[in-house]
Enzyme design. Structure first.
Site, PDB file in Angstrom:
ATOM      1  N   TYR A 226      -1.793  -0.553  10.291  1.00  0.00           N
ATOM      2  CA  TYR A 226      -1.972  -1.082   8.933  1.00  0.00           C
ATOM      3  C   TYR A 226      -0.781  -0.682   8.060  1.00  0.00           C
ATOM      4  O   TYR A 226      -0.236  -1.497   7.315  1.00  0.00           O
ATOM      5  CB  TYR A 226      -3.280  -0.539   8.352  1.00  0.00           C
ATOM      6  CG  TYR A 226      -3.471  -0.732   6.856  1.00  0.00           C
ATOM      7  CD1 TYR A 226      -3.878  -1.955   6.334  1.00  0.00           C
ATOM      8  CD2 TYR A 226      -3.242   0.323   5.967  1.00  0.00           C
ATOM      9  CE1 TYR A 226      -4.053  -2.131   4.964  1.00  0.00           C
ATOM     10  CE2 TYR A 226      -3.412   0.163   4.599  1.00  0.00           C
ATOM     11  CZ  TYR A 226      -3.824  -1.067   4.100  1.00  0.00           C
ATOM     12  OH  TYR A 226      -3.991  -1.229   2.743  1.00  0.00           O
TER      13      TYR A 226
ATOM     14  N   SER B  32       0.854  -1.192   0.000  1.00  0.00           N
ATOM     15  CA  SER B  32       0.000   0.000   0.000  1.00  0.00           C
ATOM     16  C   SER B  32       0.884   1.235   0.000  1.00  0.00           C
ATOM     17  O   SER B  32       2.003   1.196   0.547  1.00  0.00           O
ATOM     18  CB  SER B  32      -0.876   0.030   1.255  1.00  0.00           C
ATOM     19  OG  SER B  32      -1.522   1.292   1.383  1.00  0.00           O
TER      20      SER B  32
HETATM   21  P1  NAP Z   1     -11.900  -5.225  -0.369  1.00  0.00           P
HETATM   22  O1  NAP Z   1     -12.612  -4.576  -1.494  1.00  0.00           O
HETATM   23  O2  NAP Z   1     -12.332  -4.968   1.027  1.00  0.00           O
HETATM   24  O3  NAP Z   1     -11.905  -6.802  -0.657  1.00  0.00           O
HETATM   25  C1  NAP Z   1     -11.347  -7.643   0.297  1.00  0.00           C
HETATM   26  C2  NAP Z   1     -11.224  -9.042  -0.253  1.00  0.00           C
HETATM   27  O4  NAP Z   1     -10.428  -9.773   0.680  1.00  0.00           O
HETATM   28  C3  NAP Z   1     -12.550  -9.768  -0.346  1.00  0.00           C
HETATM   29  O5  NAP Z   1     -12.462 -10.699  -1.398  1.00  0.00           O
HETATM   30  C4  NAP Z   1     -12.650 -10.470   1.015  1.00  0.00           C
HETATM   31  O6  NAP Z   1     -13.430 -11.659   0.989  1.00  0.00           O
HETATM   32  C5  NAP Z   1     -11.197 -10.834   1.220  1.00  0.00           C
HETATM   33  N1  NAP Z   1     -10.814 -11.001   2.606  1.00  0.00           N
HETATM   34  C6  NAP Z   1     -10.962 -10.136   3.647  1.00  0.00           C
HETATM   35  N2  NAP Z   1     -10.472 -10.686   4.779  1.00  0.00           N
HETATM   36  C7  NAP Z   1     -10.026 -11.920   4.447  1.00  0.00           C
HETATM   37  C8  NAP Z   1      -9.447 -12.981   5.175  1.00  0.00           C
HETATM   38  N3  NAP Z   1      -9.239 -12.902   6.490  1.00  0.00           N
HETATM   39  N4  NAP Z   1      -9.123 -14.121   4.502  1.00  0.00           N
HETATM   40  C9  NAP Z   1      -9.358 -14.249   3.171  1.00  0.00           C
HETATM   41  N5  NAP Z   1      -9.911 -13.265   2.430  1.00  0.00           N
HETATM   42  C10 NAP Z   1     -10.238 -12.124   3.068  1.00  0.00           C
HETATM   43  O7  NAP Z   1     -10.333  -4.889  -0.382  1.00  0.00           O
HETATM   44  P2  NAP Z   1      -9.418  -4.154  -1.496  1.00  0.00           P
HETATM   45  O8  NAP Z   1      -9.573  -2.689  -1.338  1.00  0.00           O
HETATM   46  O9  NAP Z   1      -9.608  -4.780  -2.818  1.00  0.00           O
HETATM   47  O10 NAP Z   1      -7.975  -4.509  -0.920  1.00  0.00           O
HETATM   48  C11 NAP Z   1      -7.177  -5.562  -1.435  1.00  0.00           C
HETATM   49  C12 NAP Z   1      -5.745  -5.319  -1.007  1.00  0.00           C
HETATM   50  O11 NAP Z   1      -5.313  -4.056  -1.499  1.00  0.00           O
HETATM   51  C13 NAP Z   1      -5.525  -5.295   0.507  1.00  0.00           C
HETATM   52  O12 NAP Z   1      -4.321  -5.926   0.833  1.00  0.00           O
HETATM   53  C14 NAP Z   1      -5.435  -3.806   0.816  1.00  0.00           C
HETATM   54  O13 NAP Z   1      -4.675  -3.559   1.972  1.00  0.00           O
HETATM   55  C15 NAP Z   1      -4.741  -3.309  -0.441  1.00  0.00           C
HETATM   56  N6  NAP Z   1      -4.908  -1.872  -0.694  1.00  0.00           N
HETATM   57  C16 NAP Z   1      -6.151  -1.356  -0.957  1.00  0.00           C
HETATM   58  C17 NAP Z   1      -6.257   0.017  -1.202  1.00  0.00           C
HETATM   59  C18 NAP Z   1      -7.584   0.685  -1.493  1.00  0.00           C
HETATM   60  O14 NAP Z   1      -7.640   1.927  -1.500  1.00  0.00           O
HETATM   61  N7  NAP Z   1      -8.646  -0.066  -1.746  1.00  0.00           N
HETATM   62  C19 NAP Z   1      -5.126   0.825  -1.143  1.00  0.00           C
HETATM   63  C20 NAP Z   1      -3.898   0.258  -0.870  1.00  0.00           C
HETATM   64  C21 NAP Z   1      -3.801  -1.102  -0.646  1.00  0.00           C
HETATM   65  P3  NAP Z   1     -14.991 -11.668   1.492  1.00  0.00           P
HETATM   66  O15 NAP Z   1     -15.780 -10.947   0.431  1.00  0.00           O
HETATM   67  O16 NAP Z   1     -15.328 -13.114   1.595  1.00  0.00           O
HETATM   68  O17 NAP Z   1     -14.999 -10.942   2.804  1.00  0.00           O
END
Ligand code: NAP
Length: 249
Positions: free
Chosen positions: A157, A143
């Site tokens: 985080y 991130s």
């Molecule tokens: P998201 O939309 O909240 O989606 C989360 C995904 O992870 C869902 O498929 C969820 O499954 C799964 N998940 C959550 N907890 C889990 C666990 N304990 N075990 C297995 N699967 C789990 O998240 P996102 O924004 O796409 O983020 C993905 C990655 O990108 C993360 O590592 C996050 O830190 C990183 N990131 C995101 C952003 C941003 O702005 N969005 C920025 C920087 C980094 P369910 O649907 O079954 O709950």
């Protein structure tokens, strides 16, 4: 040669966008999720419609036993892994560090750090020629917070993503002679459910958009395109690299 990809947290957000693009490019896809089976199964159907094999796997990336079982099930149901996106991650409720609960901090470290390291370990056991594999590619999802620090929102985080950066550097060097590349993306403010679901600050994106030089948030697909590049042979001389996908932030 079959390319078999696991995306942890692959059912929604950045992970789902990655699975979609990967299926369109002919990867067979293992979609990991933890709670939302409908989202995972819908995505699997979408991937299969592109002519590849796809399966959903329920496993909590914060639980060692689940992680070990996940990889064993993929061996059985899809075959030997060749590509891995270490994507599952949570933030917890937004607050200053002194106001955060131990549960929030532990859950974040369990999934984002300990789980990601165990998952990388299992992936290496499939990809490395030392274990009968033929090499491959790993992309860790870090991130922008690992360098910004997440002050007043989620310092724990940001620290968890700093660990992912170190994992990327170390593993890339450890595996460079085994035809395995390890890289990371550092997304900025991306439109996914993480802001509303994993935190108590759904208005975050709107509030922080003025800080983004490009003047807009990013889409999950824009991050996924970068991940797909790093996974692919087009990035054949790229390892230990960090690509910021932040609109300049
Ligand atoms: P998201 O939309 O909240 O989606 C989360 C995904 O992870 C869902 O498929 C969820 O499954 C799964 N998940 C959550 N907890 C889990 C666990 N304990 N075990 C297995 N699967 C789990 O998240 P996102 O924004 O796409 O983020 C993905 C990655 O990108 C993360 O590592 C996050 O830190 C990183 N990131 C995101 C952003 C941003 O702005 N969005 C920025 C920087 C980094 P369910 O649907 O079954 O709950």
């Amino acid at each position: 040669m079959d390319r078999i990809l696991l995306v942890t947290g692959g059912s929604r957000g950045i992970g789902a966008a990655t699975c979609r693009l990967a299926a369109a490019e002919g990867y067979h896809v293992a979609v990991n999720y933890v709670s939302d089976a409908t989202a995972a199964e819908t995505l699997v159907a979408e991937c299969r419609a592109k002519g590849v094999r796809a399966e959903a796997f329920k496993a909590d990336m914060g639980e060692e036993e689940d992680i070990r079982r996940l990889f064993a099930e993929i061996d059985d149901r899809l075959g030997r892994l060749t590509h891995f996106v270490n994507n599952a991650g949570i933030t917890g409720q937004v607050s200053r560090l002194d106001a955060a609960s131990s549960e929030t901090i532990r859950a974040c470290i369990d999934v984002n750090v300990t789980g990601a390291i165990f998952a990388a370990q299992e992936a290496v056991r499939r990809l490395s020629p030392k274990h009968g594999g033929r090499g491959g590619s790993i992309v860790n999802v870090s991130s922008a917070a690992s360098l910004l620090g997440g002050p007043n929102e989620y310092v724990w985080y940001a620290a968890s993503k700093g660990a992912i950066d170190a994992l990327t550097i170390g593993l890339s060097k450890e595996l460079a002679g085994e035809n395995i590349r390890v890289n990371a993306v550092q997304p900025g403010l991306i439109e996914t459910d993480i802001h509303a679901r994993s935190s108590n600050a759904p208005e975050r994106l709107a509030r922080l958009t003025p800080l983004i030089p490009m003047g807009r948030t990013g889409s999950a697909e824009e991050v996924a395109r970068t991940i797909l590049f790093l996974l692919s042979d087009a990035a054949s001389y790229v390892t230990g690299a960090f690509v910021r996908v932040t609109g300049g932030r």
